[in-house]
Design an enzyme around this catalytic site. Structure first.
Site, mmCIF file in Angstrom:
data_model
loop_
_atom_site.group_PDB
_atom_site.id
_atom_site.type_symbol
_atom_site.label_atom_id
_atom_site.label_comp_id
_atom_site.label_asym_id
_atom_site.label_seq_id
_atom_site.Cartn_x
_atom_site.Cartn_y
_atom_site.Cartn_z
ATOM 1 N N GLY A 147 0.756 -1.292 -0.023
ATOM 2 C CA GLY A 147 0.073 -0.038 -0.045
ATOM 3 C C GLY A 147 0.819 1.107 -0.098
ATOM 4 N N ARG B 171 0.766 -5.540 -5.531
ATOM 5 C CA ARG B 171 0.693 -6.654 -4.934
ATOM 6 C C ARG B 171 1.464 -7.682 -5.853
ATOM 7 N NH1 ARG B 171 -0.407 -4.333 0.199
ATOM 8 N NH2 ARG B 171 -2.334 -3.341 0.082
ATOM 9 N N ASP C 8 4.717 -4.048 6.239
ATOM 10 C CA ASP C 8 5.116 -5.265 6.619
ATOM 11 C C ASP C 8 5.425 -6.519 5.544
ATOM 12 O OD1 ASP C 8 4.998 -7.248 9.057
ATOM 13 O OD2 ASP C 8 3.533 -8.327 7.671
ATOM 14 N N THR D 192 4.444 3.119 5.566
ATOM 15 C CA THR D 192 3.179 2.688 5.744
ATOM 16 C C THR D 192 2.226 3.601 6.624
ATOM 17 O OG1 THR D 192 1.559 0.866 6.757
ATOM 18 C CG2 THR D 192 3.852 1.290 7.285
ATOM 19 N N ASP E 160 -0.149 2.874 8.571
ATOM 20 C CA ASP E 160 -0.633 2.205 9.683
ATOM 21 C C ASP E 160 0.368 2.236 10.968
ATOM 22 O OD1 ASP E 160 -2.950 1.091 8.522
ATOM 23 O OD2 ASP E 160 -1.778 -0.748 7.702
ATOM 24 N N ASP F 60 2.944 0.367 11.995
ATOM 25 C CA ASP F 60 2.710 -1.018 12.426
ATOM 26 C C ASP F 60 4.027 -1.878 12.360
ATOM 27 O OD1 ASP F 60 2.401 -1.334 9.923
ATOM 28 O OD2 ASP F 60 0.676 -2.887 10.158
ATOM 29 N N ARG G 288 -6.205 -2.526 9.930
ATOM 30 C CA ARG G 288 -6.839 -4.098 10.013
ATOM 31 C C ARG G 288 -6.229 -4.595 11.359
ATOM 32 N NH1 ARG G 288 -4.691 -5.486 5.772
ATOM 33 N NH2 ARG G 288 -2.916 -6.586 6.424
#
Length: 319
Positions: A11, A72, A103, A125, A127, A129, A171
């Protein structure tokens, strides 16, 4: 090393272009040849590789998305796909690779590292994370996008005396929801790390209503569930009129903030320095405003952790 490559994967996030720019110009400054790999790991397998010059990254530091594009690539999870990628790297004489992404991108870099090809991961990212770094490229920009939406929605929530649910990305990690909810004064924040039950949510809404509060803002990370489902349940359990806003991919777009541009520039340059020193299998990050690097394999073995004290604070301040 004489020749290195750079790709963006997974992403997209605001600031990826700033990181690409830093990698390219840092490499050229140190007399390295730098090659851009387009469309992530899929482009690596397909040989979409082009030499980049100083002018190739002009006027991109302020742009969201990624000039190298992204995709992807399930094939790269296989041994065959990884070997195809290494074959393309060797074909172009590339000796080291900078991978900018989240990730999944790191796992691809880890696979190349385990096969003996030097890679350095740069955390890109929204996120936030990635273990080993306090902040990832794009998180601050996404956060400000969400806060801007909360401020606007609060205006109409006040006017119509409604409960508003705002669904944000996340997510598996609740960083966007938590930071945006705390900064935006949300009454309730729902994150994957702490599954709240409906009785608690409704109880908080009713307490606010009893003391004269006419509207509420609830932030829901997508990993917890659908904002639409939560709205339906709230209306079933209360008499409160509820509306839902799903911010979706608006959180990934937009011009990166100054913070993300600076972070991306610092991390991108550090990644090149590591390759110059023949240090592959590393990932870069920032901890207490100091640049760090660590073993990428060890990093992926660590779980992402959320600041639960901050989450507790958000609950205390929204009574």
């Amino acid at each position: 090393m004489k020749r290195i490559g750079v790709l963006t994967s997974g992403g997209d996030s605001p600031g990826m272009n700033a990181a690409v720019r830093a990698v390219v110009r840092k490499a050229i400054y140190h007399n390295l040849e730098i090659y851009g790999i387009y469309h992530g790991y899929q482009g690596l397998i397909d040989g979409e590789i082009k030499k980049l010059e100083l002018g190739s990254v002009g006027d991109i530091i302020h742009r969201g998305g990624t000039m190298l594009y992204s995709a992807r690539c399930p094939e790269f999870k296989t041994e065959e796909g990884q070997l195809k990628g290494i074959e393309q790297l060797k074909k172009h004489g590339i000796e080291g690779l900078v991978v900018i992404g989240g990730d999944g991108s790191y796992r691809g870099a880890k696979a190349l590292t385990e096969r003996g090809f030097p890679c350095v991961g740069v955390p890109g990212t929204i996120d936030n994370d990635i273990p080993g770094t306090e902040f990832t490229i794009g998180f601050d920009t996404a956060l400000n996008t969400v806060i801007d939406a909360i401020d606007k929605i609060r205006d109409t929530a006040t006017s119509h005396e409604r409960t508003y649910i705002i669904e944000v990305m996340g997510r598996d990690a609740g960083d966007i929801a938590l930071w945006a909810g705390l900064a935006g004064g949300a009454e309730t924040i729902l994150i994957p790390e702490d599954k709240s039950n409906m009785d608690d949510i409704v109880s908080r809404l009713k307490r606010g209503h009893e003391r004269g509060k006419k509207h509420s803002i609830i932030i829901v990370a997508e990993g917890v569930g659908s904002g639409v489902d939560f709205a339906r349940k709230i209306e079933e359990m209360t008499s409160f009129e509820t509306r839902v806003t799903v911010l979706g991919h608006t959180q990934r777009g937009g011009s990166p903030t100054a913070s993300d541009r600076v972070l991306a520039s610092r991390l991108g340059a550090l990644a090149v320095e590591l390759l110059i020193e023949n240090k592959g299998g590393r990932a870069v990050g920032i901890v207490q405003n100091r640049l760090v690097n660590y073993d990428i394999i060890e990093a992926l073995a660590q779980p992402h952790t959320l600041d639960m004290k901050m989450y507790q604070l958000s609950q205390e301040l929204s009574i």
